[in-house]
Design a protein around this motif. Structure first.
Motif, PDB file in Angstrom:
ATOM      1  N   PRO A 168      35.527  42.236  37.871  1.00 24.41           N
ATOM      2  CA  PRO A 168      37.085  41.572  37.253  1.00 24.41           C
ATOM      3  C   PRO A 168      37.973  42.336  37.959  1.00 24.41           C
ATOM      4  CG  PRO A 168      35.272  41.983  35.576  1.00 24.41           C
ATOM      5  CD  PRO A 168      34.736  42.464  36.762  1.00 24.41           C
ATOM      6  N   LYS A 169      37.966  43.499  38.211  1.00 22.12           N
ATOM      7  CA  LYS A 169      39.116  44.197  38.950  1.00 22.12           C
ATOM      8  C   LYS A 169      39.209  43.521  40.503  1.00 22.12           C
ATOM      9  CE  LYS A 169      38.866  48.628  36.396  1.00 22.12           C
ATOM     10  NZ  LYS A 169      38.666  50.100  36.678  1.00 22.12           N
ATOM     11  N   MET A 170      37.954  43.206  40.937  1.00 25.33           N
ATOM     12  CA  MET A 170      38.286  42.645  42.397  1.00 25.33           C
ATOM     13  C   MET A 170      38.761  41.298  42.263  1.00 25.33           C
ATOM     14  SD  MET A 170      34.216  42.571  43.976  1.00 25.33           S
ATOM     15  CE  MET A 170      33.338  43.915  43.671  1.00 25.33           C
TER      16      MET A 170
ATOM     17  N   ILE B  32      40.708  51.284  43.403  1.00 27.24           N
ATOM     18  CA  ILE B  32      40.147  50.170  42.230  1.00 27.24           C
ATOM     19  C   ILE B  32      38.620  50.568  42.090  1.00 27.24           C
ATOM     20  CG2 ILE B  32      39.930  47.838  41.684  1.00 27.24           C
ATOM     21  CD1 ILE B  32      42.830  48.763  42.041  1.00 27.24           C
ATOM     22  N   ILE B  33      37.796  50.651  43.107  1.00 26.62           N
ATOM     23  CA  ILE B  33      36.543  51.077  43.176  1.00 26.62           C
ATOM     24  C   ILE B  33      36.374  52.524  43.890  1.00 26.62           C
ATOM     25  CG2 ILE B  33      34.103  50.497  43.846  1.00 26.62           C
ATOM     26  CD1 ILE B  33      35.031  47.672  43.914  1.00 26.62           C
TER      27      ILE B  33
ATOM     28  N   TYR C 165      33.090  46.485  38.415  1.00 30.66           N
ATOM     29  CA  TYR C 165      34.105  46.077  38.848  1.00 30.66           C
ATOM     30  C   TYR C 165      34.521  44.736  39.451  1.00 30.66           C
ATOM     31  CZ  TYR C 165      33.403  51.106  39.246  1.00 30.66           C
ATOM     32  OH  TYR C 165      33.074  52.523  39.090  1.00 30.66           O
TER      33      TYR C 165
ATOM     34  N   LYS D  98      43.611  36.555  36.526  1.00 25.49           N
ATOM     35  CA  LYS D  98      42.640  37.028  35.701  1.00 25.49           C
ATOM     36  C   LYS D  98      41.239  36.252  35.543  1.00 25.49           C
ATOM     37  CE  LYS D  98      45.500  39.832  33.336  1.00 25.49           C
ATOM     38  NZ  LYS D  98      45.243  40.989  33.288  1.00 25.49           N
TER      39      LYS D  98
ATOM     40  N   GLN E 284      33.751  35.952  32.163  1.00 23.65           N
ATOM     41  CA  GLN E 284      33.776  37.588  31.818  1.00 23.65           C
ATOM     42  C   GLN E 284      32.429  37.969  32.024  1.00 23.65           C
ATOM     43  OE1 GLN E 284      36.695  38.857  30.593  1.00 23.65           O
ATOM     44  NE2 GLN E 284      37.451  36.681  30.933  1.00 23.65           N
TER      45      GLN E 284
ATOM     46  N   ILE F 253      40.258  47.914  49.021  1.00 22.21           N
ATOM     47  CA  ILE F 253      40.136  48.206  47.553  1.00 22.21           C
ATOM     48  C   ILE F 253      39.746  49.635  47.097  1.00 22.21           C
ATOM     49  CG2 ILE F 253      37.786  47.652  47.440  1.00 22.21           C
ATOM     50  CD1 ILE F 253      38.300  45.720  45.212  1.00 22.21           C
TER      51      ILE F 253
ATOM     52  N   GLU G 182      41.510  40.429  40.443  1.00 26.70           N
ATOM     53  CA  GLU G 182      42.562  40.604  40.236  1.00 26.70           C
ATOM     54  C   GLU G 182      43.333  41.170  41.524  1.00 26.70           C
ATOM     55  OE1 GLU G 182      43.865  42.820  36.591  1.00 26.70           O
ATOM     56  OE2 GLU G 182      42.359  41.739  35.386  1.00 26.70           O
ATOM     57  N   PHE G 183      42.557  42.134  42.137  1.00 27.76           N
ATOM     58  CA  PHE G 183      43.094  42.585  43.563  1.00 27.76           C
ATOM     59  C   PHE G 183      43.101  41.587  44.401  1.00 27.76           C
ATOM     60  CE2 PHE G 183      42.189  45.256  47.315  1.00 27.76           C
ATOM     61  CZ  PHE G 183      43.243  45.874  47.025  1.00 27.76           C
TER      62      PHE G 183
END
Length: 477
Positions: free
Chosen positions: A331-333, A114-115, A329, A341, A345, A109, A335-336
């Motif tokens: 939410p991005k984890m 992404i991070i 980060y 989704k 939230q 990641i 997805e990754f």
């Protein structure tokens, strides 16, 4: 500011899932409710359900013991809301565990951008000693406490947000269990009128989960609860959970390492320990590796851990995933790692180390909540709307001196729930901490610990800051 009321649509309309309870409550004389509250306090005090407040010392230098106030009016969650929240919790904790495994191994990641590497690799919670260390099932956070709040939308509906992830040594589950026992004792008739999902099986789930992550070579694993000792603020919980699971409560001095295996001292001689549910922070776990002056851990524990001969719940180094600088980060984890989704939230978050974010924060301090990235318990934070000009300016200087140490979020309109206070029944702000267990599967008991800010207008629910707790009911469909 408009708040979502968990019980009422408006002054004339009660939400469907509170209808039965509302009719019951309307028939209860206030003096009877008051006497029930006094009875609950007496029983909690007799049983010893207390916590120690650091900074509030008695003459011996130990933290003063206090009861966590228990509110009589439950927080009720309908079945459909809980099903969606449960899916979101399972998704989030799965992704966080995938992140932990990745960051201590191939760091995909970070390589993917992404991070950014800096807030991870230079973070005080990142433990280089964990690099390359395999943990059973790739599960680092076996017990997670996820703090959830509900904010009010412009149209009057409410949306759940994750406020914080607690992946190190999350506490509070004993109060969830004791609150349920107390409500059943004081108001047994309510449980005949509602189909309330049970929570009493949590200790069984926890023990099963601990055994599921034991070293693979062990058929009948021995698990223990490791406590820093009776002066720890959550000592009641440590003792309570050990007793409920039927396993030993130990301190560091009760164990030793020999030939890279961990043993506890018993009256029948040394007994091998396979799983340690540790309520001791990383820095104190092994004086050979971390703090040399620690007497709370076990010398050589990391050697046994690295050899795969003992499981720590939770793993050393989980703090990197619940650090507030990493929270934005998540939410991005999801997805990754999962290709999905996020169901739950995040609260919009501004990073002090980001130049543009910092400018926005400094320009809007009076409207924001600013937190230390390593802070906990409601300490080290600024609640802009509730602060004086002098307090805001003093905090501005701290922020300028070390901007990367802070994040900021909008002041959420935390939902309210009717609460029995001295003046009668009044709305008070609440949050929710479900406890998520990750073993062979990810599971949880319905609901969690509802914390309530008992001071009128306060948004800080932490027990160390004067907050109380409520029983949390999830209604079965």
């Amino acid at each position: 500011m408009r708040f979502f009321d968990e019980m009422h649509v408006n002054s004339a309309q009660v939400r469907d899932h509170y209808q039965v309870y509302d009719r019951w409550l309307a028939k209860q004389p206030r003096d009877v409710m008051r006497s029930r509250r006094e009875e609950a306090e007496m029983i909690f005090r007799r049983v010893g359900i207390t916590f120690a407040v650091y900074g509030d010392k008695d003459e011996t230098g130990a933290g003063n013991e206090r009861l966590i106030p228990f509110d009589l009016i439950p927080r009720i969650i309908p079945a459909d809301e809980w099903r969606e929240m449960e899916k979101g919790l399972r998704q989030r904790v799965t992704a966080l565990n995938r992140f932990l495994e990745d960051v201590y191994h191939s760091q995909e990641i970070l390589k993917a951008g992404i991070i950014p590497p800096e807030p991870v690799l230079n973070n005080a919670q990142f433990r280089k000693e964990m690099m390359g260390l395999k943990v059973p099932g790739g599960i680092y956070s076996i017990i997670a406490g996820i703090d959830i709040v509900r904010a009010c939308n412009p149209d009057g509906t409410g949306t759940y947000y994750v406020l914080e992830d607690n992946l190190r040594v999350p506490s509070g589950v004993s109060y969830m269990l004791e609150n349920r026992k107390m409500t059943m004792r004081l108001f047994p008739e309510l449980f005949a009128e509602h189909r309330i999902a049970p929570v009493a099986h949590y200790p069984d789930l926890l023990l099963d989960t601990l055994r599921a992550v034991a070293p693979a070579s062990v058929n009948e694993p021995t698990a223990v609860v490791l406590t820093p000792g009776m002066h720890n603020s959550a000592y009641f919980e440590h003792a309570f959970l050990a007793q409920q699971m039927g396993i030993e409560l130990v301190e560091g001095a009760d164990m030793f390492v020999k030939d890279d295996f961990v043993y506890m001292r018993t009256t029948r001689g040394p007994q091998r320990v396979d799983v340690i549910y540790r309520r001791v922070d990383d820095d104190f776990m092994d004086p050979e590796v971390f703090r040399k002056d620690s007497t709370l851990g076990v010398a050589g524990l990391l050697r046994a851990y690295r050899a795969g001969n003992v499981t720590l719940a939770n793993a050393v180094g989980t703090g990197i995933a619940d650090d507030k600088s990493i929270y934005p980060y998540v939410p991005k984890m999801i997805e990754f790692y999962l290709g999905e989704k996020p169901i739950l939230q995040n609260v919009p978050t501004f990073l002090g180390r980001d130049k543009n974010d910092l400018k926005y924060v400094l320009d809007n301090l009076k409207d924001l909540v600013v937190k230390e990235v390593h802070g906990a318990g409601g300490y080290g934070m600024l609640v802009g709307p509730a602060s004086t000009t002098a307090e805001i300016e003093a905090f501005r200087q701290q922020l300028l001196a070390n901007p990367s140490n802070y994040i900021a979020q909008p002041t959420l309109s935390l939902s309210t729930c009717p609460t029995f206070v001295e003046s009668g029944i009044a709305p008070r702000h609440i949050d929710l901490r479900p406890f998520v267990l990750s073993g062979k599967t990810v599971q949880m008991v319905p609901g969690g610990l509802t914390r309530v800010a008992l001071k009128e207008g306060s948004l800080v629910v932490n027990s160390s800051q004067g907050g109380g707790t409520k029983d949390t009911w999830v209604l079965e469909a």
